[in-house]
Design a protein around this motif. Structure first.
Motif, short mmCIF file in Angstrom:
data_model
loop_
_atom_site.label_atom_id
_atom_site.label_comp_id
_atom_site.label_asym_id
_atom_site.label_seq_id
_atom_site.Cartn_x
_atom_site.Cartn_y
_atom_site.Cartn_z
N LEU A 45 -9.78 -2.30 4.57
CA LEU A 45 -10.09 -3.88 4.60
C LEU A 45 -11.82 -4.20 5.04
CD1 LEU A 45 -9.23 -6.56 4.38
CD2 LEU A 45 -8.61 -6.43 6.81
N LEU A 86 -3.69 -6.34 -0.15
CA LEU A 86 -3.92 -4.90 0.54
C LEU A 86 -3.04 -5.24 1.87
CD1 LEU A 86 -5.18 -2.15 1.37
CD2 LEU A 86 -7.21 -3.54 2.35
N LEU A 87 -3.13 -6.19 2.87
CA LEU A 87 -2.55 -6.22 4.10
C LEU A 87 -0.93 -6.41 4.03
CD1 LEU A 87 -5.06 -8.40 5.67
CD2 LEU A 87 -4.68 -5.95 6.18
N GLY A 109 -5.00 1.37 6.38
CA GLY A 109 -5.34 -0.32 5.87
C GLY A 109 -6.47 -0.85 6.26
N LEU A 110 -6.76 -0.87 7.82
CA LEU A 110 -7.82 -1.42 8.28
C LEU A 110 -9.11 -1.12 7.92
CD1 LEU A 110 -6.30 -2.37 11.93
CD2 LEU A 110 -6.57 -3.93 10.09
N ASP A 129 -11.91 -12.45 -2.72
CA ASP A 129 -11.81 -11.49 -1.68
C ASP A 129 -10.59 -11.75 -0.71
OD1 ASP A 129 -14.40 -10.89 -2.47
OD2 ASP A 129 -15.57 -12.02 -1.01
N TRP A 174 -14.64 -5.54 2.60
CA TRP A 174 -15.25 -6.56 2.83
C TRP A 174 -16.88 -6.22 3.18
CZ3 TRP A 174 -14.93 -11.70 3.03
CH2 TRP A 174 -13.37 -12.25 2.48
N ALA A 176 -8.64 -2.31 -4.63
CA ALA A 176 -8.39 -2.69 -3.05
C ALA A 176 -7.07 -3.12 -2.78
CB ALA A 176 -9.66 -3.38 -2.61
N GLN A 206 -11.83 -5.12 -6.52
CA GLN A 206 -10.79 -5.74 -5.90
C GLN A 206 -9.33 -5.50 -6.26
OE1 GLN A 206 -11.47 -7.83 -3.39
NE2 GLN A 206 -13.83 -6.94 -3.94
N SER A 231 -7.61 -9.19 -0.07
CA SER A 231 -7.15 -8.67 1.10
C SER A 231 -5.75 -8.96 1.46
CB SER A 231 -8.22 -9.41 2.09
OG SER A 231 -9.56 -9.15 1.87
#
Length: 172
Positions: free
Chosen positions: A70, A157-158, A66-67, A150, A74, A52, A49, A154
């Motif tokens: 992701l 990251l985004l 990035g996607l 999570d 996940w 990421a 985590q 995320s």
């Protein structure tokens, strides 16, 4: 493997047999081993985590990269949650057997022990465990903590992915 162990517990007439014995002290060893596995799963998960989310980095990522990260993270998250919940289930089953042994209930001990060894799969789909209630280690608590982490990783990251967030949030 589970079938072989189960056959040791069940005689040809279908009654549970005492052919396969595990002493309570060995059961304690199994529980400790499962607890070590449980904590190791959480340690590896934490490292993934943080990697990421790439905490501490300000490097921007292209949208496609990035996607892709992701989706990969996940996929790992949901698989990992299945491993954690299966480990919790196994600890709970072994603990019930140990409790029966400590309370001097040999038939319940044999039954709980047989039940614990009937299904020793490594993982499972996280929603399989939603019906488990009243256990020593909580499925709901493990799932909640996992999903909150999570989501936070995320979002971290985004925030670094180009084109995801509005300019006011540091996007391009």
């Amino acid at each position: 493997m589970a079938h072989m162990i189960k056959s040791h517990f069940t005689s040809s007439s279908g009654h549970r047999a005492a052919l396969f014995k595990i002493e309570p002290s060995r059961l304690v060893d199994l529980i400790i081993s499962k607890q070590t596995q449980y904590y190791t799963l959480w340690a590896v998960y934490t490292a993934v985590q943080f990697a990421a989310g790439n905490y501490g980095s300000n490097q921007r990522l292209p949208l496609s990269a990035g996607l892709a990260v992701l989706v990969g993270v996940w996929t790992f998250n949901l698989g990992h949650l299945g491993f954690v919940l299966r480990c919790v289930e196994q600890i709970n089953k072994l603990s019930r057997a140990l409790t029966a042994a400590l309370q001097g209930r040999p038939q319940q001990y044999r039954d709980e022990l047989a039940h614990a060894f009937e299904d020793m799969r490594e993982g499972g789909l996280f929603w399989e465990f939603r019906k488990q209630k009243g256990e020593r280690r909580s499925y709901l608590m493990n799932t909640s903590v996992h999903l909150i982490i999570d989501i936070c990783a995320s979002v971290a990251l985004l925030t670094r992915v180009q084109g995801i967030w509005p300019v006011a949030m540091g996007g391009d």
